[in-house]
Design a protein around this motif. Structure first.
Motif, PDB file in Angstrom:
ATOM      1  N   ARG A 188      -9.166   2.455   5.666  1.00  0.00           N
ATOM      2  CA  ARG A 188      -8.673   1.492   6.660  1.00  0.00           C
ATOM      3  C   ARG A 188      -7.354   0.835   6.270  1.00  0.00           C
ATOM      4  NH1 ARG A 188     -11.823  -2.499   6.607  1.00  0.00           N
ATOM      5  NH2 ARG A 188     -13.456  -1.774   5.197  1.00  0.00           N
ATOM      6  N   TRP A 189      -7.125   0.629   4.960  1.00  0.00           N
ATOM      7  CA  TRP A 189      -5.943  -0.148   4.537  1.00  0.00           C
ATOM      8  C   TRP A 189      -4.716   0.689   4.171  1.00  0.00           C
ATOM      9  CZ3 TRP A 189      -5.517  -5.320   5.212  1.00  0.00           C
ATOM     10  CH2 TRP A 189      -6.700  -6.024   5.453  1.00  0.00           C
ATOM     11  N   TRP A 190      -4.915   1.991   3.926  1.00  0.00           N
ATOM     12  CA  TRP A 190      -3.780   2.784   3.422  1.00  0.00           C
ATOM     13  C   TRP A 190      -2.575   2.774   4.359  1.00  0.00           C
ATOM     14  CZ3 TRP A 190      -1.306   4.383  -0.529  1.00  0.00           C
ATOM     15  CH2 TRP A 190      -0.371   5.415  -0.429  1.00  0.00           C
ATOM     16  N   TRP A 191      -2.792   3.160   5.617  1.00  0.00           N
ATOM     17  CA  TRP A 191      -1.639   3.245   6.535  1.00  0.00           C
ATOM     18  C   TRP A 191      -1.034   1.877   6.836  1.00  0.00           C
ATOM     19  CZ3 TRP A 191       0.678   7.716   6.837  1.00  0.00           C
ATOM     20  CH2 TRP A 191      -0.052   8.892   6.637  1.00  0.00           C
ATOM     21  N   PRO A 192      -1.870   0.855   7.122  1.00  0.00           N
ATOM     22  CA  PRO A 192      -1.258  -0.476   7.321  1.00  0.00           C
ATOM     23  C   PRO A 192      -0.444  -0.945   6.109  1.00  0.00           C
ATOM     24  CG  PRO A 192      -3.494  -0.454   8.189  1.00  0.00           C
ATOM     25  CD  PRO A 192      -3.304   0.867   7.474  1.00  0.00           C
ATOM     26  N   SER A 193      -0.867  -0.550   4.886  1.00  0.00           N
ATOM     27  CA  SER A 193      -0.084  -0.952   3.697  1.00  0.00           C
ATOM     28  C   SER A 193       1.301  -0.311   3.712  1.00  0.00           C
ATOM     29  CB  SER A 193      -0.792  -0.540   2.398  1.00  0.00           C
ATOM     30  OG  SER A 193      -2.038  -1.169   2.303  1.00  0.00           O
ATOM     31  N   LEU A 194       1.374   0.940   4.145  1.00  0.00           N
ATOM     32  CA  LEU A 194       2.688   1.606   4.222  1.00  0.00           C
ATOM     33  C   LEU A 194       3.579   0.944   5.276  1.00  0.00           C
ATOM     34  CD1 LEU A 194       1.852   5.419   3.873  1.00  0.00           C
ATOM     35  CD2 LEU A 194       2.369   3.745   2.099  1.00  0.00           C
ATOM     36  N   MET A 195       2.923   0.384   6.316  1.00  0.00           N
ATOM     37  CA  MET A 195       3.692  -0.273   7.388  1.00  0.00           C
ATOM     38  C   MET A 195       4.269  -1.619   6.950  1.00  0.00           C
ATOM     39  SD  MET A 195       1.211   0.472  10.630  1.00  0.00           S
ATOM     40  CE  MET A 195       0.467   2.102  10.811  1.00  0.00           C
ATOM     41  N   MET A 196       3.687  -2.199   5.887  1.00  0.00           N
ATOM     42  CA  MET A 196       4.197  -3.496   5.403  1.00  0.00           C
ATOM     43  C   MET A 196       5.697  -3.451   5.087  1.00  0.00           C
ATOM     44  SD  MET A 196       1.405  -4.780   2.635  1.00  0.00           S
ATOM     45  CE  MET A 196       2.306  -6.234   2.079  1.00  0.00           C
ATOM     46  N   PHE A 197       6.178  -2.272   4.676  1.00  0.00           N
ATOM     47  CA  PHE A 197       7.579  -2.158   4.255  1.00  0.00           C
ATOM     48  C   PHE A 197       8.554  -2.198   5.425  1.00  0.00           C
ATOM     49  CE2 PHE A 197       5.029  -0.517   0.827  1.00  0.00           C
ATOM     50  CZ  PHE A 197       5.623  -1.074  -0.294  1.00  0.00           C
ATOM     51  N   GLY A 198       8.017  -2.243   6.648  1.00  0.00           N
ATOM     52  CA  GLY A 198       8.875  -2.369   7.821  1.00  0.00           C
ATOM     53  C   GLY A 198       9.175  -1.036   8.463  1.00  0.00           C
ATOM     54  N   PRO A 199       9.917  -1.065   9.585  1.00  0.00           N
ATOM     55  CA  PRO A 199      10.226   0.168  10.317  1.00  0.00           C
ATOM     56  C   PRO A 199      11.041   1.126   9.454  1.00  0.00           C
ATOM     57  CG  PRO A 199      11.563  -1.667  11.108  1.00  0.00           C
ATOM     58  CD  PRO A 199      10.563  -2.241  10.162  1.00  0.00           C
ATOM     59  N   PRO A 200      11.097   2.412   9.837  1.00  0.00           N
ATOM     60  CA  PRO A 200      11.930   3.345   9.085  1.00  0.00           C
ATOM     61  C   PRO A 200      13.387   2.886   9.118  1.00  0.00           C
ATOM     62  CG  PRO A 200      11.116   4.360  11.127  1.00  0.00           C
ATOM     63  CD  PRO A 200      10.436   3.037  10.999  1.00  0.00           C
ATOM     64  N   ASP A 201      14.144   3.279   8.094  1.00  0.00           N
ATOM     65  CA  ASP A 201      15.530   2.794   7.966  1.00  0.00           C
ATOM     66  C   ASP A 201      16.334   2.984   9.249  1.00  0.00           C
ATOM     67  OD1 ASP A 201      14.781   2.182   5.448  1.00  0.00           O
ATOM     68  OD2 ASP A 201      15.945   3.758   4.449  1.00  0.00           O
ATOM     69  N   ALA A 202      16.122   4.115   9.914  1.00  0.00           N
ATOM     70  CA  ALA A 202      16.909   4.410  11.117  1.00  0.00           C
ATOM     71  C   ALA A 202      16.646   3.382  12.226  1.00  0.00           C
ATOM     72  CB  ALA A 202      16.586   5.811  11.618  1.00  0.00           C
ATOM     73  N   ASP A 203      15.482   2.757  12.207  1.00  0.00           N
ATOM     74  CA  ASP A 203      15.150   1.774  13.252  1.00  0.00           C
ATOM     75  C   ASP A 203      15.189   0.329  12.756  1.00  0.00           C
ATOM     76  OD1 ASP A 203      14.626   3.933  14.865  1.00  0.00           O
ATOM     77  OD2 ASP A 203      12.471   3.942  14.442  1.00  0.00           O
ATOM     78  N   SER A 204      15.632   0.123  11.524  1.00  0.00           N
ATOM     79  CA  SER A 204      15.609  -1.233  10.963  1.00  0.00           C
ATOM     80  C   SER A 204      16.841  -2.016  11.404  1.00  0.00           C
ATOM     81  CB  SER A 204      15.530  -1.152   9.437  1.00  0.00           C
ATOM     82  OG  SER A 204      15.836  -2.395   8.866  1.00  0.00           O
ATOM     83  N   LEU A 242      -6.780   9.264  -0.827  1.00  0.00           N
ATOM     84  CA  LEU A 242      -5.923   8.571   0.142  1.00  0.00           C
ATOM     85  C   LEU A 242      -5.974   9.386   1.446  1.00  0.00           C
ATOM     86  CD1 LEU A 242      -3.014   7.607  -2.297  1.00  0.00           C
ATOM     87  CD2 LEU A 242      -4.845   6.137  -1.417  1.00  0.00           C
ATOM     88  N   PRO A 243      -6.163   8.708   2.589  1.00  0.00           N
ATOM     89  CA  PRO A 243      -6.471   9.417   3.848  1.00  0.00           C
ATOM     90  C   PRO A 243      -5.244  10.057   4.496  1.00  0.00           C
ATOM     91  CG  PRO A 243      -6.338   7.072   4.246  1.00  0.00           C
ATOM     92  CD  PRO A 243      -6.103   7.255   2.783  1.00  0.00           C
ATOM     93  N   ASP A 244      -4.607  10.973   3.799  1.00  0.00           N
ATOM     94  CA  ASP A 244      -3.418  11.630   4.335  1.00  0.00           C
ATOM     95  C   ASP A 244      -3.397  13.084   3.868  1.00  0.00           C
ATOM     96  OD1 ASP A 244      -0.952  12.579   5.039  1.00  0.00           O
ATOM     97  OD2 ASP A 244       0.214  11.039   3.991  1.00  0.00           O
ATOM     98  N   PRO A 245      -3.721  14.023   4.768  1.00  0.00           N
ATOM     99  CA  PRO A 245      -3.772  15.441   4.374  1.00  0.00           C
ATOM    100  C   PRO A 245      -2.396  15.981   3.975  1.00  0.00           C
ATOM    101  CG  PRO A 245      -4.079  15.190   6.767  1.00  0.00           C
ATOM    102  CD  PRO A 245      -4.084  13.813   6.183  1.00  0.00           C
ATOM    103  N   ASP A 246      -1.324  15.305   4.390  1.00  0.00           N
ATOM    104  CA  ASP A 246       0.023  15.801   4.066  1.00  0.00           C
ATOM    105  C   ASP A 246       0.579  15.235   2.761  1.00  0.00           C
ATOM    106  OD1 ASP A 246       0.113  17.273   6.418  1.00  0.00           O
ATOM    107  OD2 ASP A 246       0.734  15.504   7.573  1.00  0.00           O
ATOM    108  N   LEU A 247      -0.235  14.449   2.073  1.00  0.00           N
ATOM    109  CA  LEU A 247       0.250  13.798   0.849  1.00  0.00           C
ATOM    110  C   LEU A 247       0.251  14.818  -0.293  1.00  0.00           C
ATOM    111  CD1 LEU A 247       1.009  11.022  -0.392  1.00  0.00           C
ATOM    112  CD2 LEU A 247      -1.408  10.681  -0.873  1.00  0.00           C
ATOM    113  N   ARG A 248       1.431  15.141  -0.801  1.00  0.00           N
ATOM    114  CA  ARG A 248       1.495  16.045  -1.967  1.00  0.00           C
ATOM    115  C   ARG A 248       2.808  15.857  -2.725  1.00  0.00           C
ATOM    116  NH1 ARG A 248       1.745  19.317   2.441  1.00  0.00           N
ATOM    117  NH2 ARG A 248      -0.479  19.735   2.266  1.00  0.00           N
TER     118      ARG A 248
END
Ligand code: FAQ
Length: 311
Positions: A188-204, A242-248
């Motif tokens: 439950r917390w993994w993705w929201p934690s990544l969002m803490m850093f704010g929008p991607p640079d292109a949209d910041s 960590l709940p991300d199949p693309d994490l490598r």
């Protein structure tokens, strides 16, 4: 003369020296600092709620003492940061009013619920971990009072992160049900934690200017990557997925690749439509209203002891 003071400001930033409260600064620099510091202070204060809910239900005296200390630390950080905002001419009661009315933001992360005690551990590990990642570079932020506040705050956040990880290690050594509880909280917390850093640079909106003024020392995406790289081995050591199949690991980049973040979720939560936004603000509003008599009494006492009061 304005041109001379402006040049002095630019030189100070250029030399990596600090801007102090009495120095001249561009209006936009002041506004940016007030915005970031106020959001940060509000986050610390609202951030007491998700874990605070577990103080009365902590499973042992030891866990209760640790949690109480941690939540009190967050209150301290909030007060520190409101004081830093005041050095820029902001008014604390005005900032609180803006938080309650939705006129100013606080971190998206505190709008998620804490249904189990494993959430306390995962908040310490991931949320405080992300906070440290973001805030250690802010110890070199160009505004003196903010940068100095970050030093003590980061030391306390490190204790918070360790207590969370230690709590999770204890649960992982426990029963199958306890291990499942940890994995569920991580999911439950993994993705929201990544969002803490704010929008991607292109949209910041603010990154480019804040980097130029050395308020921010790294972009949102740089810090997010640093957090992922730091956390993956910790997850392995803990024995969670960590709940991300693309994490490598990407040998060429020397970093971990990770999956696409659901930015529509971040937008929703920031705009007030997260799982607990209404509850968090309502609780803060009620606490503020319940404290009115304390503020009135303190103001009456101060007036009585001021020069005008003595006349
Ligand atoms: N949530 O242009 P950018 C803690 C907003 S840690 C909500 O990239 P910026 C410790 C942003 O404000 C959490 N809003 O903005 C703790 C802006 O909106 P605006 C607090 C977000 O400022 C642990 C818009 O999106 N830490 O409390 C979020 O350059 C456990 C565009 O974004 C800090 O505040 C978000 N996640 O970069 C406590 C650290 N992300 O203002 C209790 C200091 C972005 O134009 C328990 N702050 N927005 O209306 C920062 O480093 C920066 O402000 C960022 C955002 C990196 C958060």
């Amino acid at each position: 003369d304005t041109r001379e003071t402006q040049a002095h400001f630019e030189r100070t930033i250029g030399r990596d020296q600090r801007i102090e409260p009495r120095d001249w600064m561009p209006d936009k620099y002041r506004a940016t600092m007030v915005r970031q510091i106020a959001q940060h202070a509000h986050s610390e204060i609202i951030g007491m709620q998700p874990e605070g809910a577990w103080i009365t239900r902590a499973p042992s005296l030891r866990r209760k003492a640790i949690l109480l200390a941690k939540v009190q630390d967050e209150a301290g950080h909030g007060l520190y940061l409101y004081s830093a905002a005041e050095t820029l001419g902001a008014d604390r009661s005005d900032l609180t009013a803006k938080l309650i009315s939705g006129g100013q933001k606080y971190s998206s992360i505190f709008n998620y619920p804490t249904p189990t005690f494993a959430d306390v551990g995962v908040i310490g590990w991931l949320v405080d971990g992300a906070a440290i990642c973001n805030q250690v570079p802010l110890c070199r932020s160009s505004y003196g009072p903010y940068a100095r506040a970050m030093i003590r705050i980061c030391k306390e956040e490190s204790f918070h992160q360790r207590q969370g990880y230690e709590l999770l290690m204890t649960l992982m050594r426990g029963t199958g049900a306890q291990r499942e509880m940890v994995q569920d909280a991580v999911n439950r917390w993994w993705w929201p934690s990544l969002m803490m850093f704010g929008p991607p640079d292109a949209d910041s909106t603010h990154t480019a200017q804040s980097m130029a003024w050395k308020i921010k020392r790294h972009t949102n995406d740089e810090l997010r990557q640093r957090f992922v790289d730091m956390t993956v081995p910790q997850a392995d050591a803990l024995g969670v997925t960590l709940p991300d199949p693309d994490l490598r690991w990407n040998e060429e980049r020397g970093h971990h690749d990770f999956g696409e973040i659901d930015w529509s979720e971040l937008k929703r939560v920031i705009s007030g439509d997260g799982p607990c936004n209404a509850e968090r603000i309502e609780r803060r509003r009620k606490a503020h209203e319940d404290g009115a008599w304390v503020r009135e009494a303190a103001a009456a006492y101060a007036a009585k002891h001021s020069d005008s009061g003595r006349e």
